[in-house]
Design an enzyme around this catalytic site. Structure first.
Site, PDB file in Angstrom:
ATOM      1  N   TRP A 179      -6.161   2.036  -4.209  1.00  0.00           N
ATOM      2  CA  TRP A 179      -5.690   1.177  -5.308  1.00  0.00           C
ATOM      3  C   TRP A 179      -4.854  -0.008  -4.850  1.00  0.00           C
ATOM      4  O   TRP A 179      -4.017  -0.484  -5.605  1.00  0.00           O
ATOM      5  CB  TRP A 179      -4.829   1.969  -6.303  1.00  0.00           C
ATOM      6  N   GLY A 217     -12.088  -8.673 -36.323  1.00  0.00           N
ATOM      7  CA  GLY A 217     -13.332  -8.054 -36.770  1.00  0.00           C
ATOM      8  C   GLY A 217     -14.388  -8.053 -35.677  1.00  0.00           C
ATOM      9  O   GLY A 217     -14.074  -7.829 -34.504  1.00  0.00           O
ATOM     10  N   ALA A 224      -1.854  11.106  -3.789  1.00  0.00           N
ATOM     11  CA  ALA A 224      -0.452  10.759  -4.063  1.00  0.00           C
ATOM     12  C   ALA A 224      -0.406   9.497  -4.908  1.00  0.00           C
ATOM     13  O   ALA A 224      -0.354   8.384  -4.387  1.00  0.00           O
ATOM     14  CB  ALA A 224       0.323  10.564  -2.754  1.00  0.00           C
ATOM     15  N   GLU A 259       2.213   0.737 -11.382  1.00  0.00           N
ATOM     16  CA  GLU A 259       3.683   0.636 -11.212  1.00  0.00           C
ATOM     17  C   GLU A 259       4.384   1.772 -11.954  1.00  0.00           C
ATOM     18  O   GLU A 259       5.467   1.591 -12.508  1.00  0.00           O
ATOM     19  CB  GLU A 259       4.184  -0.711 -11.736  1.00  0.00           C
ATOM     20  N   GLU A 267      -2.089   6.837  -2.642  1.00  0.00           N
ATOM     21  CA  GLU A 267      -3.148   7.482  -1.855  1.00  0.00           C
ATOM     22  C   GLU A 267      -3.990   8.334  -2.793  1.00  0.00           C
ATOM     23  O   GLU A 267      -3.558   8.640  -3.909  1.00  0.00           O
ATOM     24  CB  GLU A 267      -2.512   8.378  -0.769  1.00  0.00           C
ATOM     25  N   CYS A 303       0.834  -1.203   0.000  1.00  0.00           N
ATOM     26  CA  CYS A 303       0.000   0.000   0.000  1.00  0.00           C
ATOM     27  C   CYS A 303       0.865   1.247   0.000  1.00  0.00           C
ATOM     28  O   CYS A 303       1.359   1.669   1.057  1.00  0.00           O
ATOM     29  CB  CYS A 303      -0.888   0.019   1.239  1.00  0.00           C
TER      30      CYS A 303
HETATM   31  C1  LIG Z   1      -5.757  -1.901 -10.822  1.00  0.00           C
HETATM   32  C2  LIG Z   1      -4.751  -1.107 -10.055  1.00  0.00           C
HETATM   33  C3  LIG Z   1      -3.929  -1.740  -9.147  1.00  0.00           C
HETATM   34  C4  LIG Z   1      -3.009  -1.011  -8.412  1.00  0.00           C
HETATM   35  N1  LIG Z   1      -2.247  -1.629  -7.441  1.00  0.00           N
HETATM   36  C5  LIG Z   1      -1.515  -0.864  -6.587  1.00  0.00           C
HETATM   37  C6  LIG Z   1      -0.901  -1.464  -5.438  1.00  0.00           C
HETATM   38  O1  LIG Z   1      -0.967  -2.666  -5.202  1.00  0.00           O
HETATM   39  N2  LIG Z   1      -0.244  -0.647  -4.569  1.00  0.00           N
HETATM   40  C7  LIG Z   1      -0.142   0.698  -4.788  1.00  0.00           C
HETATM   41  O2  LIG Z   1       0.468   1.383  -3.953  1.00  0.00           O
HETATM   42  N3  LIG Z   1      -0.705   1.288  -5.876  1.00  0.00           N
HETATM   43  C8  LIG Z   1      -1.390   0.544  -6.765  1.00  0.00           C
HETATM   44  N4  LIG Z   1      -1.997   1.133  -7.851  1.00  0.00           N
HETATM   45  C9  LIG Z   1      -1.867   2.587  -8.051  1.00  0.00           C
HETATM   46  C10 LIG Z   1      -1.104   2.981  -9.300  1.00  0.00           C
HETATM   47  O3  LIG Z   1       0.255   2.746  -9.138  1.00  0.00           O
HETATM   48  C11 LIG Z   1      -1.463   4.432  -9.612  1.00  0.00           C
HETATM   49  O4  LIG Z   1      -2.787   4.463 -10.095  1.00  0.00           O
HETATM   50  C12 LIG Z   1      -0.516   5.070 -10.597  1.00  0.00           C
HETATM   51  O5  LIG Z   1       0.745   5.237 -10.011  1.00  0.00           O
HETATM   52  C13 LIG Z   1      -1.019   6.432 -11.105  1.00  0.00           C
HETATM   53  O6  LIG Z   1      -1.423   7.248 -10.059  1.00  0.00           O
HETATM   54  P1  LIG Z   1      -2.840   8.007 -10.146  1.00  0.00           P
HETATM   55  O7  LIG Z   1      -3.868   6.980 -10.469  1.00  0.00           O
HETATM   56  O8  LIG Z   1      -3.035   8.797  -8.920  1.00  0.00           O
HETATM   57  O9  LIG Z   1      -2.715   8.961 -11.400  1.00  0.00           O
HETATM   58  P2  LIG Z   1      -2.090  10.464 -11.403  1.00  0.00           P
HETATM   59  O10 LIG Z   1      -0.765  10.459 -10.744  1.00  0.00           O
HETATM   60  O11 LIG Z   1      -3.114  11.419 -10.891  1.00  0.00           O
HETATM   61  O12 LIG Z   1      -1.878  10.697 -12.968  1.00  0.00           O
HETATM   62  C14 LIG Z   1      -2.938  11.111 -13.838  1.00  0.00           C
HETATM   63  C15 LIG Z   1      -2.327  11.339 -15.220  1.00  0.00           C
HETATM   64  O13 LIG Z   1      -1.372  12.415 -15.143  1.00  0.00           O
HETATM   65  C16 LIG Z   1      -0.117  11.984 -15.654  1.00  0.00           C
HETATM   66  N5  LIG Z   1       0.973  12.647 -14.922  1.00  0.00           N
HETATM   67  C17 LIG Z   1       1.093  12.803 -13.573  1.00  0.00           C
HETATM   68  N6  LIG Z   1       2.235  13.439 -13.283  1.00  0.00           N
HETATM   69  C18 LIG Z   1       2.857  13.694 -14.463  1.00  0.00           C
HETATM   70  C19 LIG Z   1       4.082  14.314 -14.835  1.00  0.00           C
HETATM   71  N7  LIG Z   1       4.923  14.793 -13.915  1.00  0.00           N
HETATM   72  N8  LIG Z   1       4.409  14.384 -16.143  1.00  0.00           N
HETATM   73  C20 LIG Z   1       3.575  13.885 -17.094  1.00  0.00           C
HETATM   74  N9  LIG Z   1       2.406  13.267 -16.797  1.00  0.00           N
HETATM   75  C21 LIG Z   1       2.052  13.172 -15.505  1.00  0.00           C
HETATM   76  C22 LIG Z   1      -0.105  10.479 -15.428  1.00  0.00           C
HETATM   77  O14 LIG Z   1       0.834   9.827 -16.278  1.00  0.00           O
HETATM   78  C23 LIG Z   1      -1.546  10.123 -15.740  1.00  0.00           C
HETATM   79  O15 LIG Z   1      -1.715   9.984 -17.121  1.00  0.00           O
HETATM   80  C24 LIG Z   1      -2.897   0.389  -8.624  1.00  0.00           C
HETATM   81  C25 LIG Z   1      -3.719   1.031  -9.562  1.00  0.00           C
HETATM   82  C26 LIG Z   1      -4.664   0.308 -10.256  1.00  0.00           C
HETATM   83  C27 LIG Z   1      -5.565   1.042 -11.202  1.00  0.00           C
END
Ligand SMILES: Cc1cc2nc3c(=O)[nH]c(=O)nc-3n(C[C@H](O)[C@H](O)[C@H](O)COP(=O)(O)OP(=O)(O)OC[C@H]3O[C@@H](n4cnc5c(N)ncnc54)[C@H](O)[C@@H]3O)c2cc1C
Length: 416
Positions: free
Chosen positions: A162, A372, A134, A396, A131, A128
């Site tokens: 997540w 298709g 974050a 990741e 957030e 985990c």
């Molecule tokens: C099915 C699933 C399983 C997961 N499993 C885990 C888990 O086991 N443990 C865990 O800790 N997390 C987990 N995650 C979390 C995952 O790692 C995050 O969703 C991911 O890191 C993106 O964070 P966010 O969703 O807050 O997107 P955001 O950080 O809000 O990003 C939104 C968009 O903005 C872009 N962006 C953000 N900053 C920049 C920048 N500086 N430059 C250019 N583009 C940018 C991103 O690329 C993205 O397209 C999981 C997520 C999902 C959906």
């Protein structure tokens, strides 16, 4: 140092074939059902545990394979079987890698076995970090860890989101901020043992793909864990925090900043180690979709000939195969480098995950097109593979974040 080789040894081939058999005979027939049910496939995890695929021993053996390719070969085969079931089987390893990357030998020996349980009493684990505020910006974590010296306990408060296996895990590994002023450098990882009061599951997410894999919020409400649950131990943390404070003071006084290089912290250590493995999962999905598409193109007849007789179709298949092989090469190179302590001087781990994730998304979408109307239905698996592949440019580290890491590493500049 083990030489880099594309040739698998006898033992590696035997493991690959064994996993392939499980993927073909157990995972594939069950994939559509668990995708629809959107529930943790405990019977499949149990079956994997009974034959030793879901076990600490198995992953440790692959992880410590000096050629580096043990883990990618295993991931590719399981995810060739099915990504949702695959992630349900290997999701625990992300938490295990966190303990391996940050923990002491004693902590690894204590917690890693509890993450998997036994074949008769299977458990899963969760890592985990993310957030609500974050995600990509792991330095913005708000979950706090405060040390209660009188009781030698850490008190954790915050909301994680997540989390794969969040709330259903026996062991949760939680990344929290010890000193918020230090950003990413003020964080540490903690093990929350099974049954600890104050940890609960928040909402479980309904997802676009990898639907058999459980993803949920984890709420930490005055969660108290013993001092020995801090991964790496307090002495090491205190030293690290002292260095970070010195560095921060030096920077504030204008005595040379770090040039914006990404800070190494608890979450990053876990991601660095796991990125090539995640890339290998994407390669497995891509290969599965490519095989379906190749087979279909050979047998589907339109205009009096198989559709593969058209260059437009055959060239797409040629590109699919080329990109899959290129992705696998990047994954194997990064895995070999990691296993042989070669520094990632061009962010090779991120490169492998970036390219493999993008490849899986592209290949599965091309596969749908080649099938298709059939490709658009749930009668054929490519529709599911396409949905499953979409996560590989998000979790990741999104593709954008991988590019950011690569760009910063090759330029040495604080690219934003
Ligand atoms: C099915 C699933 C399983 C997961 N499993 C885990 C888990 O086991 N443990 C865990 O800790 N997390 C987990 N995650 C979390 C995952 O790692 C995050 O969703 C991911 O890191 C993106 O964070 P966010 O969703 O807050 O997107 P955001 O950080 O809000 O990003 C939104 C968009 O903005 C872009 N962006 C953000 N900053 C920049 C920048 N500086 N430059 C250019 N583009 C940018 C991103 O690329 C993205 O397209 C999981 C997520 C999902 C959906």
């Amino acid at each position: 140092m083990s030489p880099f080789s594309m040739e698998l040894g006898e033992d590696q081939l035997a493991v690959r074939d064994w996993l392939h058999g499980f993927a073909a005979d157990v995972m594939r027939p069950a994939a559509a059902e668990w995708d629809e049910r959107e529930e943790t496939p405990w019977p499949i995890i149990q079956e994997a545990a009974k034959i030793g695929i879901y076990s600490l021993d198995f992953y440790a053996q692959q992880y410590f394979d000096p050629s580096g390719v043990g883990i990618p070969v295993a991931m590719e085969e399981l995810f060739w079987g099915d990504a949702g079931l695959g992630l349900s089987i290997v999701g625990t390893t992300l938490a295990a890698v966190a303990v391996l990357a940050n923990g002491t030998d004693e902590q690894i020996g204590t917690w890693a076995p509890q993450m998997f349980g036994t074949p008769d009493d299977v458990k899963v684990a969760a890592f985990c970090s993310s957030e609500p505020d974050a995600g990509s910006d792991v330095s913005a974590l708000r979950t706090r860890a405060v040390y209660d010296q009188a009781k030698d306990e850490w008190v954790l408060n915050g909301t994680k989101t997540w989390a794969t296996n969040g709330g259903i895990a026996a062991v949760h590994v939680v990344v929290a901020t010890v000193d918020p002023a230090l950003g990413a450098r003020g964080q540490a990882s903690f093990v929350v043992p099974p049954g600890t009061a104050g940890l609960s599951q928040g909402q479980k997410f309904k997802k676009h793909g990898i639907r058999a894999s459980h993803t949920a919020e984890v709420v930490l409400d005055d969660v108290r864990v013993p001092g020995h649950c801090l991964l790496g131990g307090k002495e090491k943390l205190d030293e690290r925090l002292a260095r970070a404070r010195e560095r921060a003071a030096g920077t504030a006084a204008g005595r040379g900043s770090g040039g914006g290089a990404p800070g190494r912290n608890a979450a990053m250590a876990t991601f660095e180690a796991s990125r090539p493995a995640v890339g290998a999962q994407a390669v497995g999905i891509a290969r599965a979709a490519y095989e379906v598409a190749l087979d279909y193109a050979r047998t589907r007849v339109q205009f009096g000939r198989p559709i593969i007789d058209n260059q437009g179709v055959a060239f797409t298949l040629a590109d699919m195969r080329t990109r899959i092989d290129a992705a696998r090469l990047l994954v194997w190179r990064a895995s070999w480098m990691a296993a042989n302590q070669q520094p990632f001087t061009a962010a090779e781990g991120s490169m492998s995950k970036l390219y493999a994730g993008e490849t899986a998304k592209w290949v599965t979408s091309q596969a749908m097109q080649l099938l298709g109307g059939n490709g658009f239905t749930r009668e054929y698996p490519v529709e599911r593979m396409h949905r499953d592949s979409a996560i590989y440019t998000i979790f990741e580290g999104t593709s954008e974040i991988q590019r950011l890491v690569i760009a910063r590493t090759i330029s040495g500049l604080p690219i934003r």
